[in-house]
Design a protein around this motif. Structure first.
Motif, PDB file in Angstrom:
ATOM      1  N   ILE A 528     -15.240  13.184  37.245  1.00 36.14           N
ATOM      2  CA  ILE A 528     -15.514  12.955  35.815  1.00 36.14           C
ATOM      3  C   ILE A 528     -16.967  13.309  35.492  1.00 36.14           C
ATOM      4  CG2 ILE A 528     -15.634  11.191  34.013  1.00 36.14           C
ATOM      5  CD1 ILE A 528     -13.369   9.733  35.444  1.00 36.14           C
ATOM      6  N   ILE A 529     -17.894  12.849  36.323  1.00 34.11           N
ATOM      7  CA  ILE A 529     -19.312  13.144  36.089  1.00 34.11           C
ATOM      8  C   ILE A 529     -19.577  14.630  36.223  1.00 34.11           C
ATOM      9  CG2 ILE A 529     -21.655  12.643  36.812  1.00 34.11           C
ATOM     10  CD1 ILE A 529     -20.247  10.274  35.579  1.00 34.11           C
ATOM     11  N   ALA A 530     -18.951  15.280  37.198  1.00 35.34           N
ATOM     12  CA  ALA A 530     -19.177  16.711  37.415  1.00 35.34           C
ATOM     13  C   ALA A 530     -18.702  17.532  36.224  1.00 35.34           C
ATOM     14  CB  ALA A 530     -18.467  17.164  38.695  1.00 35.34           C
ATOM     15  N   ILE A 531     -17.552  17.175  35.657  1.00 32.63           N
ATOM     16  CA  ILE A 531     -17.037  17.905  34.491  1.00 32.63           C
ATOM     17  C   ILE A 531     -17.985  17.756  33.307  1.00 32.63           C
ATOM     18  CG2 ILE A 531     -15.172  17.979  32.794  1.00 32.63           C
ATOM     19  CD1 ILE A 531     -13.247  17.245  35.023  1.00 32.63           C
ATOM     20  N   ILE A 532     -18.469  16.547  33.082  1.00 36.35           N
ATOM     21  CA  ILE A 532     -19.401  16.316  31.968  1.00 36.35           C
ATOM     22  C   ILE A 532     -20.694  17.110  32.191  1.00 36.35           C
ATOM     23  CG2 ILE A 532     -20.780  14.572  30.771  1.00 36.35           C
ATOM     24  CD1 ILE A 532     -18.597  12.551  31.428  1.00 36.35           C
ATOM     25  N   GLN A 533     -21.204  17.113  33.400  1.00 34.27           N
ATOM     26  CA  GLN A 533     -22.439  17.855  33.689  1.00 34.27           C
ATOM     27  C   GLN A 533     -22.228  19.359  33.543  1.00 34.27           C
ATOM     28  OE1 GLN A 533     -23.357  16.391  37.619  1.00 34.27           O
ATOM     29  NE2 GLN A 533     -24.612  14.708  36.835  1.00 34.27           N
ATOM     30  N   LEU A 534     -21.048  19.861  33.930  1.00 35.58           N
ATOM     31  CA  LEU A 534     -20.763  21.289  33.771  1.00 35.58           C
ATOM     32  C   LEU A 534     -20.720  21.662  32.291  1.00 35.58           C
ATOM     33  CD1 LEU A 534     -20.117  23.871  35.361  1.00 35.58           C
ATOM     34  CD2 LEU A 534     -17.689  23.338  35.064  1.00 35.58           C
ATOM     35  N   ILE A 535     -20.151  20.788  31.469  1.00 38.55           N
ATOM     36  CA  ILE A 535     -20.124  21.038  30.019  1.00 38.55           C
ATOM     37  C   ILE A 535     -21.549  21.043  29.466  1.00 38.55           C
ATOM     38  CG2 ILE A 535     -19.365  20.114  27.795  1.00 38.55           C
ATOM     39  CD1 ILE A 535     -16.883  19.052  29.200  1.00 38.55           C
ATOM     40  N   ARG A 536     -22.386  20.147  29.943  1.00 39.25           N
ATOM     41  CA  ARG A 536     -23.773  20.115  29.479  1.00 39.25           C
ATOM     42  C   ARG A 536     -24.520  21.390  29.863  1.00 39.25           C
ATOM     43  NH1 ARG A 536     -27.269  15.264  30.995  1.00 39.25           N
ATOM     44  NH2 ARG A 536     -28.568  16.354  29.478  1.00 39.25           N
ATOM     45  N   ILE A 537     -24.258  21.910  31.063  1.00 37.78           N
ATOM     46  CA  ILE A 537     -24.875  23.179  31.472  1.00 37.78           C
ATOM     47  C   ILE A 537     -24.417  24.306  30.557  1.00 37.78           C
ATOM     48  CG2 ILE A 537     -24.961  24.900  33.316  1.00 37.78           C
ATOM     49  CD1 ILE A 537     -24.828  22.611  35.311  1.00 37.78           C
ATOM     50  N   PHE A 538     -23.131  24.324  30.219  1.00 43.33           N
ATOM     51  CA  PHE A 538     -22.606  25.351  29.318  1.00 43.33           C
ATOM     52  C   PHE A 538     -23.247  25.244  27.939  1.00 43.33           C
ATOM     53  CE2 PHE A 538     -19.370  26.610  26.128  1.00 43.33           C
ATOM     54  CZ  PHE A 538     -19.290  27.956  26.436  1.00 43.33           C
ATOM     55  N   LEU A 539     -23.456  24.014  27.465  1.00 42.49           N
ATOM     56  CA  LEU A 539     -24.100  23.826  26.161  1.00 42.49           C
ATOM     57  C   LEU A 539     -25.556  24.301  26.200  1.00 42.49           C
ATOM     58  CD1 LEU A 539     -22.708  20.323  25.109  1.00 42.49           C
ATOM     59  CD2 LEU A 539     -22.031  22.565  24.229  1.00 42.49           C
ATOM     60  N   GLU A 540     -26.239  24.073  27.312  1.00 44.04           N
ATOM     61  CA  GLU A 540     -27.606  24.572  27.449  1.00 44.04           C
ATOM     62  C   GLU A 540     -27.624  26.096  27.438  1.00 44.04           C
ATOM     63  OE1 GLU A 540     -30.372  23.016  27.356  1.00 44.04           O
ATOM     64  OE2 GLU A 540     -29.630  20.953  27.419  1.00 44.04           O
ATOM     65  N   TYR A 541     -26.622  26.697  28.059  1.00 40.61           N
ATOM     66  CA  TYR A 541     -26.522  28.160  28.051  1.00 40.61           C
ATOM     67  C   TYR A 541     -26.297  28.677  26.634  1.00 40.61           C
ATOM     68  CZ  TYR A 541     -24.604  32.825  28.901  1.00 40.61           C
ATOM     69  OH  TYR A 541     -24.359  34.177  28.868  1.00 40.61           O
ATOM     70  N   LEU A 542     -25.427  28.007  25.875  1.00 49.28           N
ATOM     71  CA  LEU A 542     -25.210  28.398  24.477  1.00 49.28           C
ATOM     72  C   LEU A 542     -26.488  28.235  23.660  1.00 49.28           C
ATOM     73  CD1 LEU A 542     -21.681  26.986  23.525  1.00 49.28           C
ATOM     74  CD2 LEU A 542     -22.329  29.357  23.964  1.00 49.28           C
ATOM     75  N   ASP A 543     -27.207  27.164  23.914  1.00 46.62           N
ATOM     76  CA  ASP A 543     -28.458  26.937  23.198  1.00 46.62           C
ATOM     77  C   ASP A 543     -29.456  28.047  23.482  1.00 46.62           C
ATOM     78  OD1 ASP A 543     -30.304  25.622  21.603  1.00 46.62           O
ATOM     79  OD2 ASP A 543     -31.085  24.441  23.262  1.00 46.62           O
ATOM     80  N   TYR A 544     -29.501  28.506  24.725  1.00 47.85           N
ATOM     81  CA  TYR A 544     -30.390  29.620  25.081  1.00 47.85           C
ATOM     82  C   TYR A 544     -29.973  30.893  24.355  1.00 47.85           C
ATOM     83  CZ  TYR A 544     -32.393  33.390  27.863  1.00 47.85           C
ATOM     84  OH  TYR A 544     -33.035  34.535  28.260  1.00 47.85           O
ATOM     85  N   LYS A 545     -28.677  31.139  24.272  1.00 47.48           N
ATOM     86  CA  LYS A 545     -28.195  32.343  23.620  1.00 47.48           C
ATOM     87  C   LYS A 545     -28.424  32.307  22.109  1.00 47.48           C
ATOM     88  CE  LYS A 545     -26.520  34.889  26.942  1.00 47.48           C
ATOM     89  NZ  LYS A 545     -27.046  36.262  27.195  1.00 47.48           N
ATOM     90  N   LEU A 546     -28.405  31.114  21.527  1.00 49.09           N
ATOM     91  CA  LEU A 546     -28.522  30.986  20.075  1.00 49.09           C
ATOM     92  C   LEU A 546     -29.921  30.618  19.619  1.00 49.09           C
ATOM     93  CD1 LEU A 546     -25.215  29.013  19.328  1.00 49.09           C
ATOM     94  CD2 LEU A 546     -25.611  31.464  19.056  1.00 49.09           C
ATOM     95  N   LYS A 547     -30.904  30.709  20.520  1.00 53.10           N
ATOM     96  CA  LYS A 547     -32.246  30.267  20.139  1.00 53.10           C
ATOM     97  C   LYS A 547     -32.853  31.135  19.043  1.00 53.10           C
ATOM     98  CE  LYS A 547     -34.624  32.864  23.795  1.00 53.10           C
ATOM     99  NZ  LYS A 547     -35.552  32.757  24.950  1.00 53.10           N
ATOM    100  N   ASP A 548     -32.437  32.403  18.960  1.00 53.42           N
ATOM    101  CA  ASP A 548     -32.942  33.290  17.915  1.00 53.42           C
ATOM    102  C   ASP A 548     -31.974  33.413  16.736  1.00 53.42           C
ATOM    103  OD1 ASP A 548     -35.218  33.836  19.421  1.00 53.42           O
ATOM    104  OD2 ASP A 548     -34.209  35.461  20.502  1.00 53.42           O
TER     105      ASP A 548
END
Length: 752
Positions: A528-548
């Motif tokens: 359960i914790i691993a799935i939540i952390q993987l989703i958070r990593i994906f959200l950080e990746y989206l944030d990096y892509k959408l920073k501009d």
């Protein structure tokens, strides 16, 4: 409630009804049950399958990968510098690094659109083809010594008179210029931040008492600004690398002092816990006093430095050299730095003072819990060293995981793209849209050049899978550590006569139960914790892509999602930790234990805040105090303010005296996390056992409390026929089978 007396209400009747019935009295319950069955078997099987898959993926990487591709650079023809034929040529030189600036971030995925070759050494001087042309024109003959300075492709001989210098440069056979460079990860990077002060000016150099300007193949002047834009990230990395080299030298010069400091930190941690064992109340109050004393001294020192620098009228010079130098001494010489430190420490001091005023009435209860945890650790001293086992497991797994990921990342084959520079040097759109190609002997490195390694579509899914297994496995090891400690401290709490009733090897027995019966539950909670952390990593990746991105709504939604999943991860870690405690004691599966733990906490929500969290806060202050004390001693020692041992110890000359101080401080904090983390787990386990004790027992002869006399006194509880200040001998429980029989004589009480 008075400071050290009174009682706390459990919960209202509505809360009890809403969150289930209180745990009923069980006359046969004597702590962690021995007869239990395997739990969450499906998750255990799933975890084993995924581990086998991770091993299979790693084997594929080991067979098909080549880490050399990632260690050494590759030229335009796909040759790896420093390997095989080019073993003596391990540095990569780029003909025109200005092309990197024209493509911007595209250089990350498609490399610089310029010819790249392997060379033995990076250029250590300035040179331009204009210089050679001018000299040849002046003397009307070919100067061999000047042509020797030219850097050309492998099959090009600049000494040949078949072409003029201009022709070699125009055809792309030789570089039009080069500047003084430094090797960074085997790349020849311009040393502009070291040698060039005025970035706006043209770069010139002196040769034979004449000044020559650096120009590219199009006769455009090369300025420091162009060169800095072209090699910005590589130059920044060069500065970081230089800084790391100096720090590494400081560590080598002071390594034995750091080890001595770690030993002192270890002794301080052991001394602190020994004092907590016997003087818990005094140590907690002393911790609070020392924390406020350290913060007060920090405020005084920071503001004193600020006013001292202000009185000196020190001018603060800002420049690109300082911005990239990462010089701690420079920043510590700024009065604004000390003003910021002073404001931060004073704000923290005020916040802690107000927090203490609200919690002063609850400190006595927290002290009693810490005393109980200290007794438990004192009787089971092996629990202090148990965290070293999961730590070593995590280190071993990380070494294996990093090696596997490196091999998997190097599985791609060479990819070649059409060379835009041969068509239109300044047409960046054409460069970005160039297409893959298959080179032959005539086009390799010219019309069709190497760009990157890739082409294996399954590499990215394999890397994602490895990241997921990293999260799952690390969380699994943490869960195993929590459950092992929970079983050990649970056996302590539910032992009536201490230490007589405590198992001989509580940690080993708890570890055996966790491995034998509850691997599935550990895998379930960590999944359960691993799935939540993987989703958070994906959200950080989206944030990096959408920073501009200019879409404000998308950014707002993304921020909300990141916040929600951060809160969800913290909440699930809290639920999991308490679930592992009940699994270790009751032996039920993860879902039932998580529900029971959550309902138990909600039925006693007031006590959760009063006891558990205040205790965690006090233990956190203990970690801060030990770390702060070591930081203070290290700071003044390496700064040279402590001169007492100068006659016995030679203090090394350091570039950054804060480097060993920071390493010492971080090491001490990690050490305190290991030791005081056991205290936190002991408090959490004893707290849940304490709540169950209150629900199952009422203090009568048939159902006496298991809690210590100190907790009974603070909560206003007592066993029948005894004063709250003395712990009674335990009366045998009355069971249906024993009714009508005379009760056995009470056992001698040795509980603390």
């Amino acid at each position: 409630m008075p400071c050290c007396g009174g009682s706390e209400n459990i919960s209202s009747a509505d809360d009890v009804k809403k969150y289930g019935e209180a745990r009923p009295f069980d006359p046969n319950f004597k702590g962690p049950i021995k007869k239990r069955s395997c739990t969450d078997v499906v998750c255990c099987i799933l975890f084993v399958i995924f581990l086998a898959g991770m091993i299979a993926v790693s084997l594929v990487g080991y067979v098909r990968g080549d880490p050399v591709k990632l260690i050494y650079p590759t030229d335009s023809s796909g040759n790896i510098c420093g390997v095989d034929t080019y073993k003596e040529k391990k540095y990569l030189f780029m003909f025109d690094i200005l092309k990197c600036a024209e493509t911007g971030l595209a250089v990350v995925s498609l490399a610089c659109p310029t010819t790249r070759i392997c060379v033995k050494t990076c250029p250590s001087e300035y040179w331009s083809f204009i210089q050679t042309v001018a000299l040849e024109t002046a003397v009307n003959k070919v100067l061999a010594s000047e042509r020797e300075k030219m850097i050309c492709k492998y099959n090009v001989d600049p000494q040949s008179a078949a072409k003029t210098v201009q022709k070699y440069v125009k055809d792309g056979d030789c570089a039009a210029y080069y500047v003084k460079t430094t090797s960074v990860m085997n790349y020849c990077v311009p040393s502009i931040f070291v040698d060039i002060v005025n970035l706006a000016a043209d770069i010139t150099y002196q040769y034979n008492n004449k000044s020559y300007a650096i120009t590219d193949s199009g006769n455009s002047s090369v300025t420091g600004r162009k060169l800095s834009d072209a090699s910005y990230y590589l130059s920044l990395f060069y500065q970081v690398k230089e800084f790391v080299d100096l720090v590494f030298k400081d560590i080598l010069a002071s390594w034995w002092m750091i080890l001595v400091g770690c030993f002192v930190s270890l002794l301080l941690c052991m001394l602190w816990m020994f004092l907590l064992r016997w003087l818990a109340g005094i140590m907690v109050w002393a911790t609070l006093v020392c924390i406020y004393g350290l913060l007060s001294f920090a405020c005084y020192y920071c503001y004193n430095e600020y006013y001292r620098l202000k009185a000196l009228n020190a001018t603060e010079e800002y420049g690109i050299s300082q911005a990239f130098a990462m010089n701690f001494n420079y920043y510590l010489s700024l009065k604004k730095t000390w003003l910021a430190f002073g404001c931060a420490t004073s704000t923290l001091l005020i916040l802690l003072l107000f927090l203490f005023l609200f919690l002063v009435k609850r400190v006595c209860i927290a002290i009693e819990l810490i005393k109980e945890a200290s007794r438990a650790i004192g009787y089971m001293f092996s629990t202090l060293f148990w965290p070293l086992v999961p730590f070593l497991l995590q280190v071993i797994f990380l070494v294996y995981w990093v090696a596997s990921v490196i091999y998997i990342a190097s599985m791609g084959h060479s990819q070649y793209y059409s060379n835009a520079t041969n068509t239109s040097t300044n047409n960046i759109n054409y460069y970005l849209s160039r297409v893959p190609c298959q080179p032959d002997n005539s086009t390799l490195g010219t019309l069709c050049e190497f760009v990157k390694y890739g082409g294996n579509e399954y590499v990215i899914p394999m890397e994602v899978f490895m990241v997921f297994m990293l999260l799952w496995t690390l969380n699994f090891i943490v869960a195993l550590s929590h459950m092992t400690l929970a079983g050990s401290f649970g056996s302590y709490y539910w032992s009536w006569e201490k230490p007589k009733d405590i198992p001989a090897f509580p940690v080993a027995m708890s570890l055996f139960r966790s491995f034998r019966y509850h691997l599935g539950s550990l895998a379930f909670g960590s999944l359960i914790i691993a799935i939540i952390q993987l989703i958070r990593i994906f959200l950080e990746y989206l944030d990096y892509k959408l920073k501009d991105s200019q879409n404000k709504v998308a950014k707002f939604i993304l921020i909300c999602l990141k916040c929600c999943f951060w809160c969800l991860e913290k909440f699930m870690k809290f639920i999991n930790k308490n679930a592992y405690i009940l699994i270790a004691i009751r032996g039920k599966n993860f879902c039932i234990s998580a529900k029971d733990a959550f309902f138990l906490i909600m039925r006693n929500s007031l006590r959760v805040i009063v006891l558990d969290k205040v205790t965690d806060f006090l233990l956190f202050l203990s970690r801060v105090l030990v770390t702060g004390a070591v930081f203070t001693m290290s700071f003044f020692w390496f700064k040279g303010s402590i001169n007492f041992f100068d006659n016995y110890v030679v203090r090394p000359n350091l570039n950054y005296y804060l480097a060993p101080v920071i390493i010492q401080t971080v090491s001490t904090y990690l050490m305190t996390c290991v030791f005081f983390g056991v205290y936190n787990m002991a408090v959490d386990t004893l707290f849940l056992c304490f709540l169950e004790d209150l629900e199952m027992n009422d203090g009568t002869a048939e159902k006496p409390y298991f809690m210590s006399k100190g907790l009974m006194k603070i909560l206003g509880k007592r066993n029948v026929g005894n004063s709250p200040s003395s712990r009674p001998a335990h009366t045998a429980r009355v069971t249906p089978e024993r009714r009508g029989r005379p009760l056995p004589q009470p056992r001698a009480q040795s509980r603390a």
